[in-house]
Design a protein around this motif. Structure first.
Motif, PDB file in Angstrom:
ATOM      1  N   ASN A  75       0.863  -1.173   0.000  1.00  0.00           N
ATOM      2  CA  ASN A  75       0.000   0.000   0.000  1.00  0.00           C
ATOM      3  C   ASN A  75       0.903   1.227   0.000  1.00  0.00           C
ATOM      4  N   ILE A  76       0.382   2.373  -0.402  1.00  0.00           N
ATOM      5  CA  ILE A  76       1.103   3.631  -0.158  1.00  0.00           C
ATOM      6  C   ILE A  76       0.224   4.427   0.795  1.00  0.00           C
ATOM      7  N   LEU A  77       0.770   4.729   1.965  1.00  0.00           N
ATOM      8  CA  LEU A  77      -0.033   5.359   3.011  1.00  0.00           C
ATOM      9  C   LEU A  77       0.481   6.749   3.305  1.00  0.00           C
ATOM     10  N   MET A  78      -0.436   7.702   3.486  1.00  0.00           N
ATOM     11  CA  MET A  78      -0.013   8.971   4.063  1.00  0.00           C
ATOM     12  C   MET A  78      -0.636   9.080   5.447  1.00  0.00           C
ATOM     13  N   LEU A  79       0.201   9.320   6.444  1.00  0.00           N
ATOM     14  CA  LEU A  79      -0.256   9.430   7.825  1.00  0.00           C
ATOM     15  C   LEU A  79       0.028  10.833   8.346  1.00  0.00           C
ATOM     16  N   ASP A  80      -0.762  11.269   9.310  1.00  0.00           N
ATOM     17  CA  ASP A  80      -0.509  12.548   9.961  1.00  0.00           C
ATOM     18  C   ASP A  80       0.622  12.342  10.985  1.00  0.00           C
ATOM     19  N   ALA A  81       1.682  13.139  10.862  1.00  0.00           N
ATOM     20  CA  ALA A  81       2.878  12.914  11.680  1.00  0.00           C
ATOM     21  C   ALA A  81       2.678  13.267  13.142  1.00  0.00           C
ATOM     22  N   LEU A  82       1.636  14.016  13.462  1.00  0.00           N
ATOM     23  CA  LEU A  82       1.402  14.362  14.868  1.00  0.00           C
ATOM     24  C   LEU A  82       0.493  13.332  15.538  1.00  0.00           C
ATOM     25  N   SER A  83      -0.615  12.998  14.856  1.00  0.00           N
ATOM     26  CA  SER A  83      -1.594  12.102  15.485  1.00  0.00           C
ATOM     27  C   SER A  83      -1.427  10.640  15.073  1.00  0.00           C
ATOM     28  N   GLY A  84      -0.762  10.400  13.958  1.00  0.00           N
ATOM     29  CA  GLY A  84      -0.634   9.028  13.448  1.00  0.00           C
ATOM     30  C   GLY A  84      -1.858   8.575  12.661  1.00  0.00           C
ATOM     31  N   GLU A  85      -2.904   9.440  12.561  1.00  0.00           N
ATOM     32  CA  GLU A  85      -4.109   9.010  11.836  1.00  0.00           C
ATOM     33  C   GLU A  85      -3.855   8.953  10.326  1.00  0.00           C
ATOM     34  N   LYS A  86      -4.661   8.104   9.654  1.00  0.00           N
ATOM     35  CA  LYS A  86      -4.486   7.962   8.209  1.00  0.00           C
ATOM     36  C   LYS A  86      -5.041   9.190   7.500  1.00  0.00           C
ATOM     37  N   VAL A  87      -4.270   9.780   6.607  1.00  0.00           N
ATOM     38  CA  VAL A  87      -4.752  10.915   5.819  1.00  0.00           C
ATOM     39  C   VAL A  87      -5.341  10.422   4.505  1.00  0.00           C
ATOM     40  N   THR A  88      -4.575   9.612   3.779  1.00  0.00           N
ATOM     41  CA  THR A  88      -5.073   9.037   2.524  1.00  0.00           C
ATOM     42  C   THR A  88      -4.192   7.850   2.164  1.00  0.00           C
ATOM     43  N   HIS A  89      -4.603   7.101   1.137  1.00  0.00           N
ATOM     44  CA  HIS A  89      -3.751   5.992   0.705  1.00  0.00           C
ATOM     45  C   HIS A  89      -3.940   5.738  -0.780  1.00  0.00           C
ATOM     46  N   ILE A  90      -2.931   5.105  -1.364  1.00  0.00           N
ATOM     47  CA  ILE A  90      -3.039   4.624  -2.752  1.00  0.00           C
ATOM     48  C   ILE A  90      -2.915   3.110  -2.682  1.00  0.00           C
ATOM     49  N   PRO A  91      -3.972   2.379  -2.997  1.00  0.00           N
ATOM     50  CA  PRO A  91      -3.847   0.916  -2.953  1.00  0.00           C
ATOM     51  C   PRO A  91      -2.939   0.465  -4.096  1.00  0.00           C
ATOM     52  N   THR A  92      -2.040  -0.464  -3.829  1.00  0.00           N
ATOM     53  CA  THR A  92      -1.087  -0.863  -4.875  1.00  0.00           C
ATOM     54  C   THR A  92      -1.318  -2.299  -5.358  1.00  0.00           C
ATOM     55  N   GLY A  93      -2.408  -2.905  -4.888  1.00  0.00           N
ATOM     56  CA  GLY A  93      -2.692  -4.296  -5.250  1.00  0.00           C
ATOM     57  C   GLY A  93      -3.435  -4.410  -6.576  1.00  0.00           C
ATOM     58  N   PRO A  94      -4.343  -5.390  -6.646  1.00  0.00           N
ATOM     59  CA  PRO A  94      -5.040  -5.678  -7.906  1.00  0.00           C
ATOM     60  C   PRO A  94      -5.811  -4.480  -8.483  1.00  0.00           C
ATOM     61  N   VAL A  95      -6.397  -3.627  -7.614  1.00  0.00           N
ATOM     62  CA  VAL A  95      -7.173  -2.479  -8.147  1.00  0.00           C
ATOM     63  C   VAL A  95      -6.230  -1.522  -8.890  1.00  0.00           C
ATOM     64  N   PHE A  96      -5.044  -1.357  -8.326  1.00  0.00           N
ATOM     65  CA  PHE A  96      -4.054  -0.481  -8.945  1.00  0.00           C
ATOM     66  C   PHE A  96      -3.631  -1.063 -10.291  1.00  0.00           C
ATOM     67  N   ARG A  97      -3.353  -2.367 -10.312  1.00  0.00           N
ATOM     68  CA  ARG A  97      -2.917  -3.006 -11.552  1.00  0.00           C
ATOM     69  C   ARG A  97      -4.021  -2.957 -12.594  1.00  0.00           C
ATOM     70  N   ALA A  98      -5.275  -3.103 -12.132  1.00  0.00           N
ATOM     71  CA  ALA A  98      -6.389  -3.056 -13.083  1.00  0.00           C
ATOM     72  C   ALA A  98      -6.478  -1.667 -13.712  1.00  0.00           C
ATOM     73  N   ARG A  99      -6.189  -0.638 -12.928  1.00  0.00           N
ATOM     74  CA  ARG A  99      -6.296   0.732 -13.438  1.00  0.00           C
ATOM     75  C   ARG A  99      -5.064   1.159 -14.248  1.00  0.00           C
ATOM     76  N   PHE A 100      -3.850   0.833 -13.726  1.00  0.00           N
ATOM     77  CA  PHE A 100      -2.637   1.371 -14.364  1.00  0.00           C
ATOM     78  C   PHE A 100      -1.804   0.309 -15.097  1.00  0.00           C
ATOM     79  N   THR A 101      -2.307  -0.907 -15.170  1.00  0.00           N
ATOM     80  CA  THR A 101      -1.673  -2.007 -15.918  1.00  0.00           C
ATOM     81  C   THR A 101      -0.378  -2.513 -15.273  1.00  0.00           C
ATOM     82  N   PHE A 102       0.509  -1.606 -14.897  1.00  0.00           N
ATOM     83  CA  PHE A 102       1.827  -2.000 -14.389  1.00  0.00           C
ATOM     84  C   PHE A 102       1.904  -1.759 -12.878  1.00  0.00           C
ATOM     85  N   PRO A 103       2.871  -2.378 -12.211  1.00  0.00           N
ATOM     86  CA  PRO A 103       2.939  -2.210 -10.745  1.00  0.00           C
ATOM     87  C   PRO A 103       3.619  -0.922 -10.307  1.00  0.00           C
ATOM     88  N   TYR A 104       3.519  -0.647  -9.026  1.00  0.00           N
ATOM     89  CA  TYR A 104       4.302   0.395  -8.352  1.00  0.00           C
ATOM     90  C   TYR A 104       5.391  -0.362  -7.605  1.00  0.00           C
TER      91      TYR A 104
END
Ligand SMILES: Cc1cc2nc3c(=O)[nH]c(=O)nc-3n(C[C@H](O)[C@H](O)[C@H](O)COP(=O)(O)OP(=O)(O)OC[C@H]3O[C@@H](n4cnc5c(N)ncnc54)[C@H](O)[C@@H]3O)c2cc1C
Length: 397
Positions: A75-104
């Motif tokens: 996964n690619i995760l962005m976290l808040d450096a003060l609270s540790g909460e998740k800000v956003t993410h880029i899934p890098t598994g099958p959904v990513f491959r389905a959309r962008f064909t190639f891996p990250y």
């Protein structure tokens, strides 16, 4: 020797210069890479590469060799450096491959550099020459004469400046001075994974912890045996070379309010060396006549999207295609290449600056960022990245 074609000269044997050399060499062009370092020895830390470089790897014939060394993050995760909460993410598994064909992928820079060095060494028309620091050039009408720092002269049919952020080739026709520092520096360390304390989470992901005036990026390397950490901070001393004790004190001060994971990581890092973060404004003209630029020499960016090396590799392949189509007219080939690359690379540079502020948001800006991102769907994130990850069109092989 009379009748033998002059080689295309490339200043710099980094990822961009070697990609250009390999792409040209595979098309049968004679290439001579002039590298300032005494040896073509792989250097560096971890590097992330987006799906847009994979069609380039296919053209270079190195997909399998790269994938043998690469890791695909969970996964690619962005976290808040003060609270540790998740800000956003880029899934890098099958959904990513389905959309962008190639891996990250994530890869040790030494490993991809070595893949390129070995691939170039296997092409007879490519010569790689270490200890050759390019100091200047003159156009000679039907070619280019390069002067090296030790006074030697080298003749070629054309010159590609792939000599990085402080390009000597660029300095000869763009009078803008030094790259523009943005007031930040980066420290980099690679640990054996087994030394990582159990309390450090997210070992299989690319993680960016964004804080006010600082961020950390970390990810695994070499099939999970190594752990790469980059700690970035804003500091008034960004332009100064200081000792490890002063660097350490700055890092401790900056990260005083950060999440405990970040403190553990910075406590473990070797802080004796740091890199100044700098870029340049985009420029329209990347050369003149038989001389052009590529990679960081042409369009250095801050590393918000982790795409500087990807752009250098794309440049190399697109440039070779353009040269192959121009039937020996280098001026025409280089002009077409720069036109094809300008808006994409300039957009990366400009968006990278904007995203840099987003990573480092403070106060209300931070609240707005976190609230906005919490509403994003995976589709929203993919749409934002499509212009980059969908890559560039290449002519039929
Ligand atoms: C902290 C950090 C993290 C990064 N992370 C990523 C990432 O995850 N993904 C990504 O895609 N990009 C990343 N980048 C950007 C990436 O490192 C660069 O964009 C990329 O290395 C540019 O490649 P290049 O070949 O143009 O230049 P360089 O890699 O700088 O290579 C230039 C080469 O030219 C040689 N040279 C210099 N001057 C001369 C001379 N006068 N004569 C002869 N040779 C010369 C140098 O020795 C070197 O070998 C990151 C950058 C930083 C600072």
């Amino acid at each position: 020797m009379v009748g033998e074609p002059q080689p295309i000269l490339i200043a710099g044997g980094g990822l961009g210069g070697l990609s250009a050399a390999l792409a040209l060499g595979r098309k049968g062009f004679a290439v001579r890479v002039l590298e300032q370092a005494a040896e073509f020895a792989p250097i560096g830390y971890g590097i992330q590469l987006g799906p847009n470089v994979f069609p380039m790897f296919a053209r270079l014939g190195i997909t399998e060799a790269v994938m043998n060394e690469a890791t695909i993050p969970k996964n690619i995760l962005m976290l808040d450096a003060l609270s540790g909460e998740k800000v956003t993410h880029i899934p890098t598994g099958p959904v990513f491959r389905a959309r962008f064909t190639f891996p990250y992928i994530i890869i040790h820079r030494e490993d991809i550099h070595r893949v390129l060095i070995e691939a170039c060494a296997a092409v007879p028309s490519i010569v790689m020459e270490g200890g050759a620091s390019v100091a200047g050039f003159v156009e000679t009408g039907d070619g280019v004469r390069v002067t090296l720092a030790d006074g030697r002269e080298v003749e070629g049919a054309a010159l590609i400046g792939a000599d990085g952020l402080r390009s000597a080739v660029r300095a000869q026709f763009v009078t803008e001075g030094e790259p523009v520092p943005i007031g930040y520096v980066a420290h980099r360390t690679i640990f054996p994974m087994e030394e990582l304390p159990a309390r450090i989470p997210y070992r299989d992901e690319v993680v960016l912890w964004g804080g006010p005036g600082f961020h950390i990026v970390h990810y695994p390397l070499r099939h999970g045996t190594l752990f790469n950490v980059v700690a970035v901070l804003r500091t008034a001393t960004f332009a100064e070379r200081l000792d490890a004790q002063t660097y350490t004190a700055e890092v401790r001060r900056t990260y005083a309010d950060a999440h405990p994971v970040m403190k553990t990581l910075t406590d473990m890092m070797a802080l004796d060396r740091r890199w100044i973060i700098a870029d340049r404004d985009p420029i329209r003209h990347w050369g003149r006549g038989r001389v052009t630029l590529l990679g960081d020499a042409a369009h250095p960016v801050v590393q918000s999207f982790a795409q500087g090396a990807c752009m250098a590799i794309e440049d190399g392949v697109v440039l070779a295609e353009s040269v192959a189509q121009a039937d020996g007219d280098f001026a025409e080939a280089f002009a077409r290449y720069a036109k094809a690359r300008l808006l994409r690379t300039a957009r990366l540079g400009l968006e990278s600056r904007a995203i840099w502020s987003f990573y480092h948001a403070a106060g209300i800006a931070r609240d707005v960022r976190n609230d906005t991102c919490a509403r994003w769907t995976e589709d929203d994130v993919f749409r934002c990245l499509a212009w980059l990850y969908d890559g560039v069109e290449l002519p039929e092989p």
